[in-house]
Design an enzyme around this catalytic site. Sequence first.
Site, PDB file in Angstrom:
ATOM      1  N   ARG A 115      11.943   2.718  -5.622  1.00  0.00           N
ATOM      2  CA  ARG A 115      11.611   1.304  -5.772  1.00  0.00           C
ATOM      3  C   ARG A 115      12.751   0.452  -5.217  1.00  0.00           C
ATOM      4  O   ARG A 115      13.926   0.846  -5.282  1.00  0.00           O
ATOM      5  CB  ARG A 115      11.453   1.021  -7.272  1.00  0.00           C
ATOM      6  N   THR A 385      -0.640  -2.268  -0.922  1.00  0.00           N
ATOM      7  CA  THR A 385       0.064  -1.056  -1.238  1.00  0.00           C
ATOM      8  C   THR A 385      -0.764   0.037  -0.597  1.00  0.00           C
ATOM      9  O   THR A 385      -1.901  -0.215  -0.183  1.00  0.00           O
ATOM     10  CB  THR A 385       0.136  -0.948  -2.778  1.00  0.00           C
ATOM     11  N   THR A 403       4.727   0.587  -0.930  1.00  0.00           N
ATOM     12  CA  THR A 403       4.258  -0.787  -0.812  1.00  0.00           C
ATOM     13  C   THR A 403       5.297  -1.709  -0.196  1.00  0.00           C
ATOM     14  O   THR A 403       6.506  -1.440  -0.261  1.00  0.00           O
ATOM     15  CB  THR A 403       3.871  -1.335  -2.214  1.00  0.00           C
ATOM     16  N   ASP A 427       7.559  -8.997  -8.162  1.00  0.00           N
ATOM     17  CA  ASP A 427       7.131  -8.141  -9.276  1.00  0.00           C
ATOM     18  C   ASP A 427       8.033  -8.287 -10.500  1.00  0.00           C
ATOM     19  O   ASP A 427       7.730  -7.750 -11.568  1.00  0.00           O
ATOM     20  CB  ASP A 427       7.057  -6.674  -8.838  1.00  0.00           C
ATOM     21  N   SER A 456       6.685  -1.968 -11.675  1.00  0.00           N
ATOM     22  CA  SER A 456       5.568  -1.688 -10.767  1.00  0.00           C
ATOM     23  C   SER A 456       4.367  -1.187 -11.556  1.00  0.00           C
ATOM     24  O   SER A 456       4.487  -0.797 -12.721  1.00  0.00           O
ATOM     25  CB  SER A 456       6.008  -0.618  -9.763  1.00  0.00           C
ATOM     26  N   GLY A 478      -3.466  -1.725  -5.297  1.00  0.00           N
ATOM     27  CA  GLY A 478      -4.240  -2.802  -5.918  1.00  0.00           C
ATOM     28  C   GLY A 478      -3.589  -3.447  -7.126  1.00  0.00           C
ATOM     29  O   GLY A 478      -4.280  -3.858  -8.059  1.00  0.00           O
ATOM     30  N   GLY A 479      -2.255  -3.537  -7.128  1.00  0.00           N
ATOM     31  CA  GLY A 479      -1.577  -4.206  -8.241  1.00  0.00           C
ATOM     32  C   GLY A 479      -1.931  -3.543  -9.561  1.00  0.00           C
ATOM     33  O   GLY A 479      -2.004  -2.315  -9.646  1.00  0.00           O
TER      34      GLY A 479
HETATM   35  N1  GLY Z   1       3.888  -4.308  -5.814  1.00  0.00           N
HETATM   36  C1  GLY Z   1       2.886  -3.766  -6.595  1.00  0.00           C
HETATM   37  C2  GLY Z   1       3.380  -2.807  -7.608  1.00  0.00           C
HETATM   38  O1  GLY Z   1       4.459  -2.293  -7.452  1.00  0.00           O
HETATM   39  O2  GLY Z   1       2.733  -2.571  -8.590  1.00  0.00           O
END
Ligand code: GLY
Length: 576
Positions: A115, A385, A403, A427, A456, A478-479
Amino acid sequence: MMRKPAAFLLLLPVMAIACRATTGTARRPSAFPAGWRFSSGGKAAFGERFMIASNEKLASDAGNEIIRAGGNAVDAAVAVGFALAVTYPVAGNLGGGGFMVIRMADGRSAAIDYREMAPGAAYRDMYLDKNGNPTNESIVGYRASGVPGSVAGMTEALAKFGSKPLSEVMAPAIRLARDGFVVDSALFRSLSSSQEYLARFGAEPVFYPGGEPIRPGTVFRQPALARTLQLIAERGASGFYSGEVADSLVAGMQRGGGLITKADLANYKVEWRHPIASDYRGYTLLTMPPASSGGITITESLNMLEAAGPPGVWGSTRWAHLLASVYQRAFIDRNAKLGDPAFVNVPIAELTSKEYARKLARTIDPLRSTPTPPNGSQIVDGESTTHYSVVDDKGNAVATTTTLNNGYGSGVYLASVGFFMNDEMDDFAAAPGKPNMFGLVQGEVNAIAPGKRMLSAMSPTIVLDRQGKLFLVVGAAGGPRIITTTSQVILNVIDGGMSLYDAMHAPRLHHQALPDTLLVEANGLSPAVRDSLIAMGHAIRFTGGLANANAVMRVPGGWEGVSEPRSSGTGGTSSR
Ligand code: GLY
């Protein structure tokens, strides 16, 4: 104020290729609601030896090439990841981050957290205006980027679990960037819908020559990206985090007022973590721990579902009510209690325990929905993503989700090195406890701090069957819908007895606590079930496609693969 385009996620193609197709044998036929857009009972891609499912055919082919050359699933996953950075620029990336869950055939498993990290100069209120209201600088432009993790993540995964040199697994991506690939209508549409956005930050000469998006059928070459990839292939991660690529990245940031420095790049580090391992009705889930919320939220939801008793027939009122109720409760915890474990104490053991799930499950009224408390927190995550699932011929498996956050990230394209930068800083909770410009309320646990990883929803997951054999590899884009979609593919297969084809084509639903609404794909419930749920107090909103998943499942004689049918184009890739 300009808002970036979000809708193209579901317009993008998903690609995979197959040697031959098969129906899911020994699985129950499914009956989808009348009027639902897909039929059940179709054919999945089939491979006797291995399978790769990703969002882009050429990227799947890159992994295929590596396995055919004797590589394992990790080699192939790294090849797919670098190739996606070339052929799927909306989400594939060098300038973003991700999560990978690995399960080797010898039983070893690992989770890699690559990340992004907040730059050293980041601070808690950096996205608030003088009145304390969130600005859109966390989303658009130079200040929106966290320190990228993708190159470090992929190179470390390869070094620890791969079997081939970096230069070999990167060769397909370098070739695609240097020699070019033929643009298809999906990339053209994606670029068309993003032109205004991308024109602001340097992408126009490359993606819009003559002021128009590159047309389908054109060979698209990216020499600057090819050179960056070549430097990484030769020098490893230091080809990205130091030297000329790092210099260009930092110079670009300085020109635009971004925060990332050479020290930030030098200090970036991957976190090796233990996958969250849980049991669902005898199956074992290996999934992603924080800094992603995905694994905890899926595990908590499934534990509650198990504790709530029989789930009901797939598509029934009981099934939908239980799913909505468990997701709602798990997301309340997610939004309030989860953050980067290096900065906050995340109660992983409690949230993933069966006992805790039993306690929460007892709060579900079988006949009424429960209102989300006003402080239940709302999330609005980015939507662009991409997930890919890989199984090789030795039984090794990789689930990877990566992503830039929103499509094409912050929109900042570093032309001299050929890649987009992420807007992952969004985020974080820009204003903990207060709704931001999108109505987002998250807790202090996810507030901005230098060096911190933003929470995330990415949920790469590997499932083992009751005998402990590799069974399913799945994840989504998809978030927050990543969490509900990934878990529903798993539930469709385990509880619904569906083939992978049906599990991926079945209507999806989503609840994230706030807004206190049950999102359902249009025509995804029978009218009788819909009316019952409304009578029970559920606020239902019908919507277009929910999330974008890619999955691989073991079947007799080999592997099935299904890429997201809600996008145009489907397939899978396999060897003989
Ligand atoms: N940027 C979307 C996630 O990491 O959930």
